[in-house]
Design an enzyme around this catalytic site. Structure first.
Site, PDB file in Angstrom:
ATOM      1  N   HIS A   1     -12.754   3.502   9.782  1.00 58.72           N
ATOM      2  CA  HIS A   1     -11.992   2.356   9.261  1.00 58.72           C
ATOM      3  C   HIS A   1     -12.531   1.914   7.884  1.00 58.72           C
ATOM      4  CE1 HIS A   1      -9.297  -1.167  10.660  1.00 58.72           C
ATOM      5  NE2 HIS A   1      -9.292  -1.091   9.343  1.00 58.72           N
ATOM      6  N   ILE A   2     -12.406   2.802   6.909  1.00 63.47           N
ATOM      7  CA  ILE A   2     -12.976   2.546   5.577  1.00 63.47           C
ATOM      8  C   ILE A   2     -11.920   2.397   4.492  1.00 63.47           C
ATOM      9  CG2 ILE A   2     -15.220   3.633   5.968  1.00 63.47           C
ATOM     10  CD1 ILE A   2     -13.918   6.114   4.402  1.00 63.47           C
TER      11      ILE A   2
ATOM     12  N   SER B   1     -10.502   0.107   2.752  1.00 64.59           N
ATOM     13  CA  SER B   1     -10.767  -0.703   1.554  1.00 64.59           C
ATOM     14  C   SER B   1     -12.252  -0.706   1.183  1.00 64.59           C
ATOM     15  CB  SER B   1     -10.307  -2.141   1.797  1.00 64.59           C
ATOM     16  OG  SER B   1     -11.058  -2.711   2.865  1.00 64.59           O
TER      17      SER B   1
ATOM     18  N   GLU C   1     -11.845   0.716  18.629  1.00 64.90           N
ATOM     19  CA  GLU C   1     -12.817   1.049  17.586  1.00 64.90           C
ATOM     20  C   GLU C   1     -14.162   0.431  17.941  1.00 64.90           C
ATOM     21  OE1 GLU C   1     -11.293  -0.144  13.776  1.00 64.90           O
ATOM     22  OE2 GLU C   1      -9.635   1.271  13.903  1.00 64.90           O
TER      23      GLU C   1
ATOM     24  N   ASP D   1      -8.067   6.958  10.101  1.00 63.70           N
ATOM     25  CA  ASP D   1      -9.051   5.957   9.672  1.00 63.70           C
ATOM     26  C   ASP D   1      -9.185   4.859  10.723  1.00 63.70           C
ATOM     27  OD1 ASP D   1     -10.868   4.788   7.835  1.00 63.70           O
ATOM     28  OD2 ASP D   1      -9.315   3.403   7.137  1.00 63.70           O
TER      29      ASP D   1
ATOM     30  N   ILE E   1       0.843  -1.206   0.000  1.00 63.93           N
ATOM     31  CA  ILE E   1       0.000   0.000   0.000  1.00 63.93           C
ATOM     32  C   ILE E   1       0.878   1.255   0.000  1.00 63.93           C
ATOM     33  CG2 ILE E   1      -1.785   1.278   1.255  1.00 63.93           C
ATOM     34  CD1 ILE E   1      -2.762  -1.488   2.333  1.00 63.93           C
TER      35      ILE E   1
ATOM     36  N   THR F   1       2.257   0.697   8.476  1.00 64.74           N
ATOM     37  CA  THR F   1       2.823  -0.615   8.834  1.00 64.74           C
ATOM     38  C   THR F   1       1.702  -1.552   9.290  1.00 64.74           C
ATOM     39  OG1 THR F   1       3.079   0.082  11.110  1.00 64.74           O
ATOM     40  CG2 THR F   1       5.004   0.322   9.694  1.00 64.74           C
TER      41      THR F   1
ATOM     42  N   ARG G   1      -3.317   0.695  11.823  1.00 63.37           N
ATOM     43  CA  ARG G   1      -4.181   0.186  12.879  1.00 63.37           C
ATOM     44  C   ARG G   1      -4.076   1.170  14.044  1.00 63.37           C
ATOM     45  NH1 ARG G   1      -6.211  -2.592   9.568  1.00 63.37           N
ATOM     46  NH2 ARG G   1      -6.329  -4.854   9.457  1.00 63.37           N
TER      47      ARG G   1
END
Ligand code: NAP
Length: 329
Positions: free
Chosen positions: A289-290, A292, A270, A265, A160, A212, A241
């Site tokens: 947390h979007i 993908s 969460e 994100d 990525i 990472t 993360r």
């Protein structure tokens, strides 16, 4: 021969469901969201294959699933796998790399633009009817910071990271710095990127992008001393993360003006608690947390996860076994 039993802990699109049902005896959680932990553990007694998105695969779960042979996660990150426990039990773990690289990279560039040009804040300004007259030449009220031709520092130059570098360098004319465990001569050649020690990257970047995986080594890798090293005009972007940073240190950095803003994100935990100070800061862009989350990419991820699971259960080599468990296939 009877078909192997598979449990799918979250509803999935029809093509992938059909693909698995043709080959296996499948049960799928049909409630909201994902099956609860309790329900998941109850379902696993006879199951040989599990398709999941974020269920923690640990000793407790393995003890409840004596026949389990393979777990396929619909994500590239697999920090929810206890790979040591899976190794000891010989349970294959697979994930979904590559198919989401461009989608996540698009979002990261969007996060950089959103926070630097204050898009969510000014969107609210217009929608709330507070835009009374045109933007003048001195209306610093609307001013943001440029993204183009500034310096991006990517921590974690993997799949990525490279897709972000491609956009940043070739699209926005940015200068690229990066850190990784290993040098990336191809990245340096393709994007003119320069490898830096973490401290130098933090001090020299206008946009620090954390990308990472979450591992024992990267947990809380950015703490107070790291945010203090950044420029007061720099932005921090986290799409890795939540636990890769000490979130309280980021809050402190923003409250004290050590950095200009952040786009996040991911959070720890969460979803974030409603009284998390980050949620009240106008210079922080917050997303659920979007990374993908486009229909096309999620479909691709689910189908890849289904193929990975099928291959593992049918004794073939799955395309994407997580590196720590590659010796099991
Ligand atoms: P990847 O190809 O494995 O790349 C990870 C990179 O991180 C590698 O370059 C690796 O360096 C580097 N790295 C690992 N440990 C490091 C450390 N201690 N210090 C510095 N660099 C380190 O993984 P990817 O496919 O790009 O995905 C990366 C992560 O993004 C995933 O694991 C996931 O957690 C997260 N993600 C989030 C979303 C979202 O929705 N927000 C979506 C997708 C992915 P080496 O190459 O030298 O080993």
């Amino acid at each position: 021969m009877s078909k192997a039993k598979v449990y799918i802990s979250k509803a999935i699109p029809k093509p992938a469901a059909d693909y698995l049902e043709e080959r296996f005896d499948c049960r799928t959680w049909d409630g909201q969201g994902a099956a609860s932990r309790e329900r998941l553990l109850e379902e696993l007694a006879e199951v040989e294959g599990l398709l999941t998105a974020s269920s923690v695969i640990n000793q407790e779960l393995l003890d409840r699933a004596p026949k389990l042979r393979a777990v396929s996660t619909v994500s590239v990150g697999y920090n929810h796998f206890d790979v040591q426990a899976m190794k000891e039990r010989g349970v294959i773990g697979t994930h979904t790399p590559y198919v989401l690289d461009d989608t996540v990279a698009d979002l990261v560039l969007g996060m950089m633009l959103s926070v630097s040009r204050r898009l969510p804040e000014l969107d609210q300004f217009v929608k709330q009817g507070r835009w009374q007259r045109g933007v003048g030449l001195k209306e610093e009220h609307f001013f943001g910071f440029d993204v183009h031709h500034r310096t991006i520092g990517i921590i974690g130059m993997g799949r990525i990271g490279e897709a972000i570098a491609q956009r940043a360098v070739h699209g926005f004319g940015m200068k690229l710095l990066y850190t990784s465990r290993s040098a990336k001569p191809e990245v340096e050649q393709r994007f003119g990127g320069e490898r830096r020690e973490l401290d130098a990257l933090l001090a020299q970047s206008d946009y620090v992008v954390l990308m990472t995986p979450l591992t024992a080594e990267t947990k809380h890798m950015l703490r107070e001393e790291h945010f203090r090293r950044m420029k007061p005009t720099a932005f921090f972007i986290n799409a890795s993360r939540g636990q890769t940073i000490e979130e309280s240190a980021l809050v402190k950095a923003l409250q004290n003006g050590w950095i200009a803003g952040a786009a996040l994100d991911v959070f720890d935990p969460e979803p974030p608690s409603p009284d998390n100070p980050l949620l009240a800061m106008t210079n922080v862009v917050t997303l659920p947390h979007i990374g993908s989350a486009t229909a096309a990419t999620r479909d691709d991820m689910v189908m890849l996860a289904a193929r990975n699971l099928a291959a593992a259960l049918l004794g073939e080599k799955p395309p994407n076994v997580v590196p720590e468990l590659a010796h099991l296939v």
